[in-house]
Design a protein around this motif. Structure first.
Motif, PDB file in Angstrom:
ATOM      1  N   VAL A  91       0.847  -1.189   0.000  1.00 24.14           N
ATOM      2  CA  VAL A  91       0.000   0.000   0.000  1.00 24.14           C
ATOM      3  C   VAL A  91       0.884   1.242   0.000  1.00 24.14           C
ATOM      4  CG1 VAL A  91      -1.718   1.321   1.290  1.00 24.14           C
ATOM      5  CG2 VAL A  91      -1.885  -1.168   1.167  1.00 24.14           C
ATOM      6  N   PHE A  92       0.685   2.099  -0.994  1.00 25.53           N
ATOM      7  CA  PHE A  92       1.364   3.387  -1.071  1.00 25.53           C
ATOM      8  C   PHE A  92       0.291   4.470  -1.127  1.00 25.53           C
ATOM      9  CE2 PHE A  92       5.480   1.825  -3.356  1.00 25.53           C
ATOM     10  CZ  PHE A  92       5.862   1.190  -2.191  1.00 25.53           C
ATOM     11  N   THR A  93       0.387   5.459  -0.217  1.00 30.17           N
ATOM     12  CA  THR A  93      -0.572   6.565  -0.163  1.00 30.17           C
ATOM     13  C   THR A  93      -2.013   6.072  -0.310  1.00 30.17           C
ATOM     14  OG1 THR A  93      -0.291   7.031  -2.551  1.00 30.17           O
ATOM     15  CG2 THR A  93       1.087   8.264  -0.999  1.00 30.17           C
ATOM     16  N   ALA A  94      -2.357   5.084   0.499  1.00 31.34           N
ATOM     17  CA  ALA A  94      -3.716   4.546   0.608  1.00 31.34           C
ATOM     18  C   ALA A  94      -4.234   3.905  -0.677  1.00 31.34           C
ATOM     19  CB  ALA A  94      -4.678   5.634   1.069  1.00 31.34           C
ATOM     20  N   SER A  95      -3.324   3.438  -1.541  1.00 30.91           N
ATOM     21  CA  SER A  95      -3.753   2.767  -2.763  1.00 30.91           C
ATOM     22  C   SER A  95      -2.693   1.750  -3.171  1.00 30.91           C
ATOM     23  CB  SER A  95      -3.975   3.783  -3.879  1.00 30.91           C
ATOM     24  OG  SER A  95      -4.548   3.163  -5.019  1.00 30.91           O
ATOM     25  N   TYR A  96      -2.900   1.090  -4.323  1.00 29.54           N
ATOM     26  CA  TYR A  96      -1.873   0.190  -4.830  1.00 29.54           C
ATOM     27  C   TYR A  96      -0.672   1.007  -5.297  1.00 29.54           C
ATOM     28  CZ  TYR A  96      -5.178   1.182  -8.655  1.00 29.54           C
ATOM     29  OH  TYR A  96      -6.064   1.784  -9.493  1.00 29.54           O
ATOM     30  N   SER A  97       0.459   0.346  -5.443  1.00 28.35           N
ATOM     31  CA  SER A  97       1.674   1.057  -5.833  1.00 28.35           C
ATOM     32  C   SER A  97       1.621   1.462  -7.300  1.00 28.35           C
ATOM     33  CB  SER A  97       2.898   0.164  -5.597  1.00 28.35           C
ATOM     34  OG  SER A  97       2.955  -0.887  -6.547  1.00 28.35           O
ATOM     35  N   ALA A 120      -4.678  -9.165  -3.022  1.00 29.08           N
ATOM     36  CA  ALA A 120      -4.065  -9.120  -1.696  1.00 29.08           C
ATOM     37  C   ALA A 120      -3.165  -7.894  -1.603  1.00 29.08           C
ATOM     38  CB  ALA A 120      -3.274 -10.393  -1.427  1.00 29.08           C
ATOM     39  N   ALA A 121      -2.912  -7.456  -0.374  1.00 28.32           N
ATOM     40  CA  ALA A 121      -2.071  -6.284  -0.165  1.00 28.32           C
ATOM     41  C   ALA A 121      -1.371  -6.379   1.183  1.00 28.32           C
ATOM     42  CB  ALA A 121      -2.901  -5.000  -0.249  1.00 28.32           C
ATOM     43  N   THR A 122      -0.271  -5.649   1.289  1.00 28.83           N
ATOM     44  CA  THR A 122       0.480  -5.572   2.534  1.00 28.83           C
ATOM     45  C   THR A 122       0.643  -4.111   2.933  1.00 28.83           C
ATOM     46  OG1 THR A 122       2.609  -5.527   1.360  1.00 28.83           O
ATOM     47  CG2 THR A 122       1.773  -7.683   2.054  1.00 28.83           C
ATOM     48  N   GLY A 123       0.721  -3.872   4.236  1.00 29.44           N
ATOM     49  CA  GLY A 123       0.903  -2.503   4.708  1.00 29.44           C
ATOM     50  C   GLY A 123       1.341  -2.493   6.153  1.00 29.44           C
ATOM     51  N   VAL A 131      -7.992  -0.640   0.940  1.00 24.68           N
ATOM     52  CA  VAL A 131      -7.439  -0.536  -0.409  1.00 24.68           C
ATOM     53  C   VAL A 131      -7.903  -1.702  -1.272  1.00 24.68           C
ATOM     54  CG1 VAL A 131      -5.313  -1.808   0.139  1.00 24.68           C
ATOM     55  CG2 VAL A 131      -5.302  -0.148  -1.723  1.00 24.68           C
ATOM     56  N   LEU A 132      -8.150  -2.841  -0.651  1.00 26.37           N
ATOM     57  CA  LEU A 132      -8.594  -4.022  -1.403  1.00 26.37           C
ATOM     58  C   LEU A 132      -9.938  -3.766  -2.076  1.00 26.37           C
ATOM     59  CD1 LEU A 132      -7.622  -6.655   1.288  1.00 26.37           C
ATOM     60  CD2 LEU A 132      -6.539  -6.437  -0.953  1.00 26.37           C
ATOM     61  N   GLU A 133     -10.868  -3.175  -1.346  1.00 27.24           N
ATOM     62  CA  GLU A 133     -12.215  -2.979  -1.882  1.00 27.24           C
ATOM     63  C   GLU A 133     -12.362  -1.669  -2.650  1.00 27.24           C
ATOM     64  OE1 GLU A 133     -14.191  -5.514  -1.726  1.00 27.24           O
ATOM     65  OE2 GLU A 133     -12.710  -6.562  -0.488  1.00 27.24           O
ATOM     66  N   HIS A 134     -11.616  -0.648  -2.259  1.00 26.03           N
ATOM     67  CA  HIS A 134     -11.782   0.669  -2.874  1.00 26.03           C
ATOM     68  C   HIS A 134     -10.890   0.886  -4.086  1.00 26.03           C
ATOM     69  CE1 HIS A 134     -13.531   2.568   1.064  1.00 26.03           C
ATOM     70  NE2 HIS A 134     -14.289   1.636   0.539  1.00 26.03           N
ATOM     71  N   ALA A 135      -9.817   0.116  -4.221  1.00 27.77           N
ATOM     72  CA  ALA A 135      -8.892   0.320  -5.334  1.00 27.77           C
ATOM     73  C   ALA A 135      -8.673  -0.955  -6.159  1.00 27.77           C
ATOM     74  CB  ALA A 135      -7.544   0.833  -4.807  1.00 27.77           C
ATOM     75  N   MET A 136      -8.294  -2.051  -5.501  1.00 28.71           N
ATOM     76  CA  MET A 136      -7.931  -3.243  -6.262  1.00 28.71           C
ATOM     77  C   MET A 136      -9.124  -3.942  -6.902  1.00 28.71           C
ATOM     78  SD  MET A 136      -4.846  -4.898  -4.019  1.00 28.71           S
ATOM     79  CE  MET A 136      -4.346  -6.010  -5.350  1.00 28.71           C
ATOM     80  N   ARG A 137     -10.205  -4.115  -6.128  1.00 27.81           N
ATOM     81  CA  ARG A 137     -11.365  -4.804  -6.713  1.00 27.81           C
ATOM     82  C   ARG A 137     -11.939  -4.038  -7.910  1.00 27.81           C
ATOM     83  NH1 ARG A 137     -14.168  -9.146  -4.767  1.00 27.81           N
ATOM     84  NH2 ARG A 137     -13.065  -9.018  -2.774  1.00 27.81           N
ATOM     85  N   PRO A 138     -12.095  -2.703  -7.841  1.00 26.48           N
ATOM     86  CA  PRO A 138     -12.564  -1.979  -9.037  1.00 26.48           C
ATOM     87  C   PRO A 138     -11.615  -2.108 -10.229  1.00 26.48           C
ATOM     88  CG  PRO A 138     -12.871  -0.638  -7.079  1.00 26.48           C
ATOM     89  CD  PRO A 138     -12.051  -1.823  -6.655  1.00 26.48           C
ATOM     90  N   LEU A 139     -10.303  -2.138  -9.970  1.00 23.07           N
ATOM     91  CA  LEU A 139      -9.343  -2.266 -11.062  1.00 23.07           C
ATOM     92  C   LEU A 139      -9.557  -3.569 -11.821  1.00 23.07           C
ATOM     93  CD1 LEU A 139      -6.744  -1.560 -12.646  1.00 23.07           C
ATOM     94  CD2 LEU A 139      -5.444  -2.652 -10.792  1.00 23.07           C
ATOM     95  N   PHE A 140      -9.659  -4.682 -11.105  1.00 25.13           N
ATOM     96  CA  PHE A 140      -9.795  -5.974 -11.783  1.00 25.13           C
ATOM     97  C   PHE A 140     -11.216  -6.196 -12.311  1.00 25.13           C
ATOM     98  CE2 PHE A 140      -5.831  -6.608  -9.533  1.00 25.13           C
ATOM     99  CZ  PHE A 140      -5.066  -7.192 -10.532  1.00 25.13           C
ATOM    100  N   THR A 141     -12.181  -5.526 -11.734  1.00 19.32           N
ATOM    101  CA  THR A 141     -13.521  -5.561 -12.316  1.00 19.32           C
ATOM    102  C   THR A 141     -13.511  -4.857 -13.660  1.00 19.32           C
ATOM    103  OG1 THR A 141     -14.587  -5.618 -10.138  1.00 19.32           O
ATOM    104  CG2 THR A 141     -15.925  -4.868 -11.991  1.00 19.32           C
TER     105      THR A 141
END
Length: 219
Positions: A91-97, A120-123, A131-141
Motif C-alpha cells: 500500500v502506497f498513499t492509501a492505494s496500490y503502488s 491481496a495487499a500488505t501494509g 485498499v482491497l475494496e476501494h482500489a484493487m477490486r474496481p481495477l480488476f472488475t
C-alpha cells in the motif's frame, strides 16, 4: 494417451524491497492454491511468481515506446495465459503502488476476461485494508476478471498473529482465499452466500464457473 496440461497459477508481487512481505504473501497464497489443487485432482500444477521490481525499467520503457522488452512480454503472456491469478501490492498513499498499476496498465482490458483473481495487499497498519475494496477490486472488475470473494490484507502485526475468537488470523485467510481460487480454477466458484465457504463445503456451496463467465462474455 495425451498428458493432461498442467494448471497454471501466476502470482504478481509488486514489492520493492528484498526480502519483501509482499513477495512472502504472494508465496503463501500460491502455496495454498497449489496444496488445494494437488489434493483435489491428479494433475500437475505450475506456479510462477512474477516480481515487478525486476521489471520496473522494462515497464517504464514500454509505457514510453509502446514495445515490451522480451522479459516483460513473457510476464504479460504468463499473466494473460494463467488459469488463475494472484495479485499482491504494497500500500502506497492509501492505494496500490504505481509499479503495480503501471504493469496492469500494459495489459489489454479484455485479456483477463473471466479469469479468477485473488487480490491481496500488505501494509504497515490495518487501517489501509480498505485498499482491497476501494482500489484493487474496481481495477480488476474493469479488466473483466472474476475477483474472488476473499481478499487478503496483511499488516505488520498480522504476520505473528493466528487470530482469536473474534478475529480470523492471516493463515486462515490465506487458506480460504487459496481454496476459493482452486475451486474457480477447477471450474467452480464460491456462490457468494457466505465468505467462509471453501472446497470442503460440498456441491451445494458452489455454482458452475461457466455460468459466471456467461454474463461477462455476452455483456
Amino acid at each position: 494417451m495425451l498428458a493432461t496440461a498442467p494448471l497454471k497459477i501466476v502470482a504478481v508481487a509488486a514489492g520493492l524491497s528484498s526480502p519483501s512481505s509482499t513477495r512472502l504473501l504472494a508465496d503463501r497464497l500460491a502455496g495454498a492454491v497449489r496444496e488445494r489443487l494437488s489434493a483435489d485432482q491428479d494433475r500437475r500444477v505450475d506456479v510462477q511468481i512474477i516480481e515487478l521490481r525486476d521489471l520496473a525499467v522494462d515497464i517504464a520503457n514500454h509505457l514510453v515506446t509502446g514495445f515490451p522488452p522480451k522479459e516483460l512480454k513473457a510476464a504479460i503472456d504468463a499473466v494473460t495465459g494463467a488459469d488463475g491469478l494472484i495479485a499482491v501490492t504494497p500500500v502506497f498513499t492509501a492505494s496500490y503502488s504505481g509499479l503495480f498499476k503501471s504493469f496492469f496498465d500494459l495489459i489489454d482490458n479484455t485479456a483477463l476476461t473471466g479469469k479468477p483473481v485473488v487480490i491481496a495487499a500488505t501494509g504497515g497498519t490495518a487501517r489501509h485494508s480498505l485498499v482491497l475494496e476501494h482500489a484493487m477490486r474496481p481495477l480488476f472488475t474493469y479488466l473483466r476478471a472474476v475477483v474472488l470473494p476473499t481478499s487478503v490484507y496483511a499488516a505488520s502485526e498480522d504476520w505473528g498473529s493466528s487470530g482469536d475468537e473474534y478475529t480470523e488470523g492471516l493463515p486462515s485467510r490465506i487458506r480460504r482465499a487459496g481454496g476459493e481460487l482452486a475451486s474457480a480454477v477447477m471450474g467452480r466458484t464460491v456462490s457468494g452466500a457466505s465468505r467462509s465457504l471453501t472446497l470442503d463445503d460440498g456441491e451445494d456451496a458452489v455454482v458452475p464457473f461457466e455460468q459466471q463467465l456467461a454474463g461477462l462474455r455476452t455483456a
